[in-house]
Design an enzyme around this catalytic site. Structure first.
Site, PDB file in Angstrom:
ATOM      1  N   SER D  61      56.523   3.156  52.275  1.00  0.00           N
ATOM      2  CA  SER D  61      57.385   2.099  52.866  1.00  0.00           C
ATOM      3  C   SER D  61      58.809   2.615  52.488  1.00  0.00           C
ATOM      4  O   SER D  61      59.825   1.712  53.087  1.00  0.00           O
ATOM      5  CB  SER D  61      57.097   0.638  52.276  1.00  0.00           C
ATOM      6  OG  SER D  61      55.951   0.369  52.590  1.00  0.00           O
ATOM      7  N   LYS D  64      60.802   2.978  55.524  1.00  0.00           N
ATOM      8  CA  LYS D  64      61.471   1.896  56.224  1.00  0.00           C
ATOM      9  C   LYS D  64      62.941   1.961  56.126  1.00  0.00           C
ATOM     10  O   LYS D  64      63.675   1.286  56.847  1.00  0.00           O
ATOM     11  CB  LYS D  64      60.649   0.632  55.489  1.00  0.00           C
ATOM     12  CG  LYS D  64      59.487   0.436  56.106  1.00  0.00           C
ATOM     13  CD  LYS D  64      58.651  -0.687  55.346  1.00  0.00           C
ATOM     14  CE  LYS D  64      57.172  -1.022  55.808  1.00  0.00           C
ATOM     15  NZ  LYS D  64      56.640  -1.809  54.803  1.00  0.00           N
ATOM     16  N   TYR D 186      55.313   5.111  63.673  1.00  0.00           N
ATOM     17  CA  TYR D 186      55.610   4.413  62.359  1.00  0.00           C
ATOM     18  C   TYR D 186      54.467   5.196  61.231  1.00  0.00           C
ATOM     19  O   TYR D 186      55.305   5.590  60.094  1.00  0.00           O
ATOM     20  CB  TYR D 186      54.975   3.156  62.638  1.00  0.00           C
ATOM     21  CG  TYR D 186      55.120   2.297  61.157  1.00  0.00           C
ATOM     22  CD1 TYR D 186      55.851   1.838  60.529  1.00  0.00           C
ATOM     23  CD2 TYR D 186      53.690   1.649  60.964  1.00  0.00           C
ATOM     24  CE1 TYR D 186      56.014   1.309  59.118  1.00  0.00           C
ATOM     25  CE2 TYR D 186      53.582   1.072  59.740  1.00  0.00           C
ATOM     26  CZ  TYR D 186      54.805   0.726  58.791  1.00  0.00           C
ATOM     27  OH  TYR D 186      54.522   0.212  57.653  1.00  0.00           O
ATOM     28  N   TYR D 238      58.872  -5.558  48.146  1.00  0.00           N
ATOM     29  CA  TYR D 238      57.572  -6.475  48.687  1.00  0.00           C
ATOM     30  C   TYR D 238      57.847  -8.122  48.059  1.00  0.00           C
ATOM     31  O   TYR D 238      59.041  -8.666  48.206  1.00  0.00           O
ATOM     32  CB  TYR D 238      56.271  -6.153  48.008  1.00  0.00           C
ATOM     33  CG  TYR D 238      55.955  -4.587  48.675  1.00  0.00           C
ATOM     34  CD1 TYR D 238      55.900  -4.310  49.845  1.00  0.00           C
ATOM     35  CD2 TYR D 238      55.730  -3.576  47.533  1.00  0.00           C
ATOM     36  CE1 TYR D 238      55.891  -3.101  50.448  1.00  0.00           C
ATOM     37  CE2 TYR D 238      55.617  -2.544  48.199  1.00  0.00           C
ATOM     38  CZ  TYR D 238      55.530  -1.969  49.466  1.00  0.00           C
ATOM     39  OH  TYR D 238      55.373  -0.663  49.912  1.00  0.00           O
ATOM     40  N   VAL D 256      53.856   2.470  48.529  1.00  0.00           N
ATOM     41  CA  VAL D 256      52.597   2.243  47.632  1.00  0.00           C
ATOM     42  C   VAL D 256      52.096   3.768  47.493  1.00  0.00           C
ATOM     43  O   VAL D 256      51.162   3.842  46.669  1.00  0.00           O
ATOM     44  CB  VAL D 256      51.808   1.870  48.882  1.00  0.00           C
ATOM     45  CG1 VAL D 256      51.733   0.007  48.549  1.00  0.00           C
ATOM     46  CG2 VAL D 256      51.423   2.294  50.004  1.00  0.00           C
TER      47      VAL D 256
END
Lengths: 303, 303, 303, 303
Positions: D61, D64, D186, D238, D256
């Site tokens: 992540s 992102k 992605y 998160y 993660v």
């Protein structure tokens, strides 16, 4: 009875102009709104029809009754490990409840539930779509029933929301087969083109303790027929199950093609059809027709 | 029939030890779990009873049927501007759906719905609790029926969740009267102490097209009785309405006191009672008894 | 700096006419929309003010910063057993999340969270409302600060939604005291009438590592001040916390009275006020003023 | 500083044994839990590293941040028509909120938001995966950075939940391109293998007003860097964004794979990595390392 259906045919047509034809897929949006048909099939084999009762239309969610019946024939009560049988209280295509309940749909008459049922049939049959079509033919005694290829293609092109539900259930381990294959079977079944007369005959086993008159044989056990009726009563009319139960009081299942099948247990089936829908996705004129018929006959689920 | 209820009484007692007595209020937690009663009241006035059928117990949510009936008598269909009639799909005391739907409860058989119905009665009657008690006496022909003051006090002490729902609905303008007063009326009605025999007689109007046999008069219109049955069928058994419909197939309403009333339209009412509940809040032994009776008699809602 | 606040005062008034004065209670609805004030209090004790910076207004949710600070002073990190410190992602008065998370509010800046914090103060102080008022006086050096009795009464009359939240939390065991008493303390604090100058001085301890300049003493520990700032940054602006962080980038807390307090750590506090609110409940002109000031000064939370 | 990172390296390793390696895809489940690395990159170009700081791991992540930055470079503020910038308050892969908000994800740091951002890049670039990889190489000055093909394949095999989100957004018209193609881009970005040193250098533009030191050029505008930091502060960790803000108080983004990047605006970037995660999906040892560093240095976002 013929006089009654003729009269209902006339009165229901006064509803033309109310409601809107389904537009979620282009193939359905083209339907002529000013159509109405009604057919009654009694348990002793009489058929009474009026209006456009022999026009084939897209059965859409009425297919969920076939899917459920065929799956219960194979899996009996183990089917309920995959899908619940309680009302959902949410829109028929909601993902919220599906996520909260970890991929187990509330009942087999919301889309997610029917997709799970279709997955079960994909596991059980080499060619599930053909199997369903053949059963529909035998139950109605009409060998010319087809899957409408244009509707099927249109469903496929607009599969995003159903694909979202199928993938979510697969993420929870509740879909065993390839998502595309399951959706194809599901859409095929929804794309069956049948008339009011076809459906009233085909689903008469639900009124006749499981005996399918066109096949001349016991299709499912009597108690299973009774149980499917109970699910139709509590879950068959999308979000309006309670309203319909309050006004009409019969087990029923509607589809966005404009058809509604209703069961008068021990007596007969009634199928009404008219393409224009209310905001819940139920046909305006078909609902009205069933309300008229229920009031006229004093037929009550529970008597 | 007496033989059948005796046999069911014996078999249902084998369920003692399964389930748990309601403990959400102390007054209910003290109940003896090893009690079972069953009473049948036929439309022609016969009463068959077995076990502890004459013990008074706390009617709890079965009171919602009285509340609904009395309110429909006053407000008719305008009642539905305040409360829906579709299954909720959520726990009976959920605030989530209530908030999402701006304070209009899904149906009159979840707590929020019954509280709205109680508010309607507070607007209509000077002493609503007394009115309800008196109607319960006249419907059952038992003038000794009382509101259990200890249960009522216990409900009041533990009112927080129901108070939360009532205040939320008041915030949306769906409660007209003072919240404390509405809750008091609601709890009073839930605290009625009645026996299986009392309830089977009192609610027989739902099986008899609205005719109340102990009063000897038409209590509500026939179509209204049919409609209340439909709501009981779709919404009467908390979250397990669909399961119960699938297994038993009769309109019914249960309470956490352990009672369940079931309607066999055109024929009779059955009330079974046993305090130990399953995880949905429905009596284990009473459900089992109704399942046995439905299977034995082949009575189907829809026949 | 005086020149800057004068200029901002002029430019912010161009926003008059945009947004709407809060109308959820009558006492606030009467406010004059065409008011604007701004006050800066630097860590070295200078105060710069412009416009209506000395008009007292209803602090409303800005009170949540006082409630949190006073409660952390008593309970330190054990407070977080009762309330979370993560953004809620839901409207500030939602019951849905509160139910899903079993009565533990997401953070102390949504209503439910502030009510829990008020309950903690009711447990800790004999006269919590008076305690809060007195602290507000000492922190701002203004002994004439009052609780507005008319606003308080109006809050009480319209308490339904807050009462619903408080009762729901009590049902989950997260409110120890009588609901009415807790709500009264909470509303009293929200009904404090303070000016931009009062608030900029009173809350300067958040910019000054916990040192309260009007009191001349360390009010809270430095790391606690930093932590409250973090919560203000992530949760201080109702549903628009992320938008405000993106545009302005300072810890802040707004109230529906039209005030917003913002912290420039290590440097100063800024309080802007104007009654007309946007759809998120944040003052249109006050937000704009803070955006202008942040851009002019290049002050960044994180530099 | 080297002494500090050495000391943190030693103390953080004491956390080995706490938490669990991500197991949602097999390729990540094989990671060695007993790894820890930390790297600091100051705005003047110094790099301090300790432990396994040069081991490449799956950025997951953290990607992102790259996706968001590259998309903002192309679309500027029009990007926010497709994705929000407020905290979600829901798990990072929830469909419930996505459905309620009609397919517009809350922010670009939950999965649905990053998938929308990836869709934007698929519209803008012929080979988006290659573009992202090349930018990662240039930003870090490490031409050997690769997309891990085994991780990518594993992500693809276990795509069901992300596919569900993508199809749901497509159903709402918020995904323009083919779902499979968007997911592939992605997943490619998430499968980048980079080390702590790579990431600390590559993302230093967020600490340095947009200036990318390895490229020697202004990568994004200064105010855009500040704004991305704000989103990281409110949404980067998160469900634990508020907890992390409270304890550490720095903008950060975790993955993660066990990595966390934190920004000290005006000063430096820090990247810590250790595969074992807490129940929120954030690395136990890496969080601890950042907390130690923040406390040691007294660096505060807001000073």
């Amino acid at each position: 009875m013929q006089q009654l259906v003729d009269e209902i045919n006339e009165r229901a047509r006064a509803k033309f102009g109310t409601g809107r034809v389904a537009d979620y897929i282009p193939a359905l949006a083209e339907q002529n709104a000013n159509k109405f048909g009604i057919a009654v099939c009694t348990n002793d084999g009489q058929v009474y029809a009026a209006g456009d009762a022999r026009d084939a239309f897209s059965v859409q969610s009425i297919a969920k009754v076939f899917l459920l019946t065929l799956s219960l024939r194979v899996y009996q009560d183990t089917l309920w490990e995959r899908v619940g049988l309680n009302p959902s209280g949410m829109p028929f295509n909601s993902l919220t409840q599906l996520e909260a309940e970890r991929g187990k749909p509330r009942n087999p008459f919301i889309n997610a539930g029917a997709i799970v049922v279709a997955d079960r049939l994909v596991s059980a049959f080499a060619t599930p779509s053909k199997h369903i079509r053949d059963v529909a033919r035998r139950l109605s005694g009409n060998e010319s029933i087809l899957i409408d290829a244009r509707v099927l293609e249109s469903e496929w092109q607009h599969r995003s929301r159903n694909a979202a539900m199928a993938y979510l259930m697969k993420a929870f381990g509740n879909i065993d087969n390839d998502v595309d294959q399951v959706l194809h079977s599901y859409f095929s079944c929804c794309s069956l083109a049948m008339s009011c007369v076809d459906l009233a005959i085909a689903l008469n086993y639900l009124a006749a303790d499981g005996h399918a008159q066109a096949m001349g044989e016991q299709f499912i056990a009597a108690d299973l027929a009774r149980r499917i009726n109970s699910i139709m009563f509590t879950c068959g009319m999308y979000d309006a199950a309670g309203d319909f139960a309050y006004r009409v009081g019969l087990p029923a299942k509607s589809g966005v093609g404009g058809g509604i099948i209703a069961i008068v247990p021990g007596k007969m089936t009634v199928c009404a059809w008219s393409p224009a829908l209310d905001e819940n996705g139920n046909s305006v004129a078909a609902q009205y027709a069933l309300e008229l018929l229920a009031n006229e006959m004093g037929c009550e689920f529970g008597r």
